[in-house]
Scaffold this motif. Structure first.
Motif, mmCIF file in Angstrom:
data_model
loop_
_atom_site.group_PDB
_atom_site.id
_atom_site.type_symbol
_atom_site.label_atom_id
_atom_site.label_comp_id
_atom_site.label_asym_id
_atom_site.label_seq_id
_atom_site.Cartn_x
_atom_site.Cartn_y
_atom_site.Cartn_z
ATOM 1 N N VAL A 99 0.867 -1.185 0.000
ATOM 2 C CA VAL A 99 0.000 0.000 0.000
ATOM 3 C C VAL A 99 0.904 1.236 0.000
ATOM 4 C CG1 VAL A 99 -1.772 1.295 1.249
ATOM 5 C CG2 VAL A 99 -1.863 -1.221 1.206
ATOM 6 N N VAL A 100 0.935 1.922 -1.132
ATOM 7 C CA VAL A 100 1.777 3.112 -1.289
ATOM 8 C C VAL A 100 0.947 4.351 -0.990
ATOM 9 C CG1 VAL A 100 3.104 4.465 -2.971
ATOM 10 C CG2 VAL A 100 3.145 1.952 -3.058
ATOM 11 N N VAL A 101 1.489 5.240 -0.142
ATOM 12 C CA VAL A 101 0.815 6.505 0.156
ATOM 13 C C VAL A 101 1.683 7.645 -0.379
ATOM 14 C CG1 VAL A 101 -0.190 7.980 1.937
ATOM 15 C CG2 VAL A 101 -0.150 5.485 2.266
ATOM 16 N N LEU A 102 1.216 8.311 -1.435
ATOM 17 C CA LEU A 102 1.966 9.436 -1.998
ATOM 18 C C LEU A 102 1.705 10.682 -1.175
ATOM 19 C CD1 LEU A 102 1.463 8.897 -5.838
ATOM 20 C CD2 LEU A 102 3.353 8.137 -4.370
ATOM 21 N N GLN A 103 2.756 11.465 -0.954
ATOM 22 C CA GLN A 103 2.639 12.675 -0.147
ATOM 23 C C GLN A 103 3.329 13.838 -0.849
ATOM 24 O OE1 GLN A 103 4.183 10.940 3.716
ATOM 25 N NE2 GLN A 103 2.131 11.607 4.333
ATOM 26 N N THR A 104 2.694 15.008 -0.769
ATOM 27 C CA THR A 104 3.198 16.193 -1.472
ATOM 28 C C THR A 104 3.214 17.384 -0.524
ATOM 29 O OG1 THR A 104 2.314 15.361 -3.566
ATOM 30 C CG2 THR A 104 2.785 17.714 -3.465
ATOM 31 N N GLU A 105 4.269 18.169 -0.641
ATOM 32 C CA GLU A 105 4.417 19.390 0.161
ATOM 33 C C GLU A 105 3.200 20.297 -0.113
ATOM 34 O OE1 GLU A 105 5.424 22.982 1.612
ATOM 35 O OE2 GLU A 105 5.897 22.838 -0.539
ATOM 36 N N THR A 106 2.698 20.929 0.954
ATOM 37 C CA THR A 106 1.413 21.634 0.883
ATOM 38 C C THR A 106 1.339 22.703 -0.212
ATOM 39 O OG1 THR A 106 1.264 21.344 3.269
ATOM 40 C CG2 THR A 106 -0.302 22.844 2.265
ATOM 41 N N SER A 107 2.373 23.551 -0.329
ATOM 42 C CA SER A 107 2.298 24.651 -1.305
ATOM 43 C C SER A 107 2.312 24.106 -2.735
ATOM 44 C CB SER A 107 3.444 25.638 -1.085
ATOM 45 O OG SER A 107 4.675 25.019 -1.357
ATOM 46 N N ILE A 108 3.043 23.021 -2.940
ATOM 47 C CA ILE A 108 3.087 22.391 -4.273
ATOM 48 C C ILE A 108 1.720 21.797 -4.604
ATOM 49 C CG2 ILE A 108 4.131 20.523 -5.626
ATOM 50 C CD1 ILE A 108 6.689 20.889 -3.972
#
Ligand code: ADP
Ligand code: MN
Length: 176
Positions: A99-108
């Motif tokens: 189970v992969v959880v992708l995460q991105t910096e908020t402003s991006i």
């Protein structure tokens, strides 16, 4: 291998994360690199009408989780499926080997969702979803900790590295 004692010959992978974190982009590339079959749940719900109508406030279909799971059961049993969805708590736990959880910096993420036309509460709900790591928590509550893999998805370099990592994982996977 998988702890569930399943007999599938190829692994099933779930890629989840807040909308805009790059699930569909990553899955498209990973499907090519690994020969897994990409199943985008949002598309499937629309194509097969696996929903209970349209939610005007959330501006999305009200997904019927039972219909979705019934639709997927046979192919998940076969294995080799790459599931792409911004939710993970209603699938049977035994379906997935990773189970992969992708995460991105908020402003991006904010910029990506704005260019996608999100605004108002739909925008802020999704940004808060990312800030509070809702999908990571949901994944950790729904699956064994050792199959949950958080991955950063801020830029194209991240995507390429993630596709390499995941295709390597898929190719090394063996049934137990
Ligand atoms: P999701 O399926 O999670 O909603 P998408 O794959 O549709 O996300 O990506 C949303 C937008 O953000 C697309 O325009 C995509 O090209 C861009 N994007 C996604 N991930 C990245 C990344 N890691 N680096 C740069 N752009 C990205
Ligand atoms: Mn998508």
């Amino acid at each position: 291998g998988n702890g569930g004692g399943s007999r599938r010959a190829r692994p099933n992978v779930l890629v989840t994360g807040t909308p805009g974190t790059g699930k569909t982009t990553t899955c498209s590339l990973l499907a090519e690199a690994s020969a897994l079959r990409h199943v985008n749940i949002g598309d499937l719900v629309r194509e097969k009408s696996l929903h209970d109508g349209w939610d005007d406030e959330l501006q999305c279909h009200v997904i019927n989780e039972d219909l979705v799971c019934d639709e997927l059961e046979d192919m998940m049993e076969e294995g080799g499926i790459l599931v792409d969805y911004h939710g993970c708590d209603f699938f049977p736990e035994r379906w997935f080997d990773l189970v992969v959880v992708l995460q991105t910096e908020t402003s991006i993420l904010h910029d990506r969702l704005t260019s996608r036309g999100y605004m108002g509460s739909k925008l802020t709900n999704n940004i808060e979803c990312e800030i509070f790591q809702v999908l990571l928590e949901e994944a950790r509550e729904s699956y064994r900790e050792d199959i949950v893999m958080p991955l950063r998805s801020d830029n194209l370099e991240d995507i390429n590295r993630n596709v390499d990592t995941l295709s390597g994982w898929v190719n090394n996977w063996r049934p137990n």
